[in-house]
Design a protein around this motif. Structure first.
Motif, PDB file in Angstrom:
ATOM      1  N   HIS A  84       0.927  -1.010  -0.167  1.00 26.38           N
ATOM      2  CA  HIS A  84      -0.061  -0.060   0.005  1.00 26.38           C
ATOM      3  C   HIS A  84       0.773   1.279   0.083  1.00 26.38           C
ATOM      4  O   HIS A  84       1.857   1.201   0.632  1.00 26.38           O
ATOM      5  CB  HIS A  84      -0.979   0.044   1.118  1.00 26.38           C
ATOM      6  CG  HIS A  84      -0.526  -0.699   2.353  1.00 26.38           C
ATOM      7  ND1 HIS A  84       0.782   0.116   3.217  1.00 26.38           N
ATOM      8  CD2 HIS A  84      -0.641  -1.783   3.102  1.00 26.38           C
ATOM      9  CE1 HIS A  84       0.847  -0.526   4.254  1.00 26.38           C
ATOM     10  NE2 HIS A  84       0.440  -1.823   4.197  1.00 26.38           N
ATOM     11  N   GLU A  98       4.187   2.340   6.901  1.00 25.47           N
ATOM     12  CA  GLU A  98       3.566   1.568   8.049  1.00 25.47           C
ATOM     13  C   GLU A  98       4.494   0.890   9.022  1.00 25.47           C
ATOM     14  O   GLU A  98       5.515   0.713   8.549  1.00 25.47           O
ATOM     15  CB  GLU A  98       2.853   0.434   7.200  1.00 25.47           C
ATOM     16  CG  GLU A  98       2.143  -0.661   8.261  1.00 25.47           C
ATOM     17  CD  GLU A  98       1.582  -1.649   7.451  1.00 25.47           C
ATOM     18  OE1 GLU A  98       0.499  -1.954   7.672  1.00 25.47           O
ATOM     19  OE2 GLU A  98       2.339  -2.376   6.562  1.00 25.47           O
ATOM     20  N   HIS A 158       4.634  -6.918   1.493  1.00 23.12           N
ATOM     21  CA  HIS A 158       5.019  -7.482   2.955  1.00 23.12           C
ATOM     22  C   HIS A 158       3.955  -8.540   3.086  1.00 23.12           C
ATOM     23  O   HIS A 158       2.754  -8.603   2.743  1.00 23.12           O
ATOM     24  CB  HIS A 158       5.218  -6.519   3.856  1.00 23.12           C
ATOM     25  CG  HIS A 158       4.028  -5.467   3.865  1.00 23.12           C
ATOM     26  ND1 HIS A 158       3.692  -4.646   3.220  1.00 23.12           N
ATOM     27  CD2 HIS A 158       2.847  -5.232   4.895  1.00 23.12           C
ATOM     28  CE1 HIS A 158       2.463  -3.865   3.501  1.00 23.12           C
ATOM     29  NE2 HIS A 158       2.243  -4.528   4.575  1.00 23.12           N
TER      30      HIS A 158
HETATM   31 FE   LIG Z   1       0.218  -3.565   5.460  1.00 23.79          FE
END
Ligand SMILES: [Fe+2]
Length: 203
Positions: free
Chosen positions: A142, A146, A180
């Motif tokens: 995305h 993060e 991931h």
């Molecule tokens: Fe994620």
């Protein structure tokens, strides 16, 4: 400005403190600083969450404050218990081709802050993932960066890395767009994630 319920403020204080204390990547620290600054202003509060999925029964194993020796992790999990009844737990959508066959019944995600969260906003997404034992979450990516804070045993991979176990209180940082995933062994896993989406106008 909306009013933020005390239980949510308590959780956000506890979780941001713990994210910052455990993050070991400079870009994670920078991301968390932006998240903390943005959260100083509350967003719009949701009326009521949709509640749990069957897999959430595992919260009785993984989201127990007494499991944690570290006071800051214990504080997060205690505060999480107070807001959990307001969450909307969901199954991930999208490409599941790299996931284990038990993925649908073997995981649940909930946003605490962000789209679909208790506090609705687009700049910060702070949420939680729960995995049953022997579940392989799909590779995904995305645009927002993060930071993860992990509360159980369990393994992660990102980019070209192999699988690695951050351990209880471990942290990892996913740069924007990196592929991931996570997976469990014999034990269920609880992990929290904080995404900074505030630099992206389309987020
Ligand atoms: Fe994620």
């Amino acid at each position: 400005m909306a009013d933020r319920p005390d239980e949510l403020q308590t959780f956000l204080d506890a979780s941001l403190d713990a994210f910052e204390a455990h993050a070991d990547h400079p870009r994670a620290q920078a991301s968390l600083a932006k998240i903390r600054a943005a959260l100083a202003e509350p967003g719009e509060m949701a009326e009521k969450g949709a509640g749990r999925l069957p897999v959430c029964a595992l919260l009785d194993e993984v989201a127990v404050p007494e499991r944690f020796e570290a006071p800051d992790l214990r504080r997060v999990i205690k505060a999480f218990g107070d807001i959990e009844p307001r969450l909307t737990w969901e199954i991930r959508g999208g490409d599941m081709s790299t996931a284990s066959e038990n993925i649908a019944e073997g995981h649940a995600n909930a946003r605490i802050v962000g789209p679909g969260g208790i506090e609705r906003r687009s700049d910060v997404w702070l949420g939680v993932s729960l995995l049953a034992p022997h579940v392989r979450y799909p590779d995904h990516n995305h645009p927002p960066e993060e930071t993860y804070l992990v509360f159980s045993e369990g393994e992660f991979r990102h980019g070209d890395s192999g699988w690695f176990a951050p351990g209880v209180g471990g942290s990892l940082y996913n740069e924007p767009g990196i592929s991931h995933a996570m997976r469990t062994g014999d034990a269920p896993m609880l992990a929290m994630w904080a995404l900074w989406a505030g630099d992206r106008t389309e987020a």
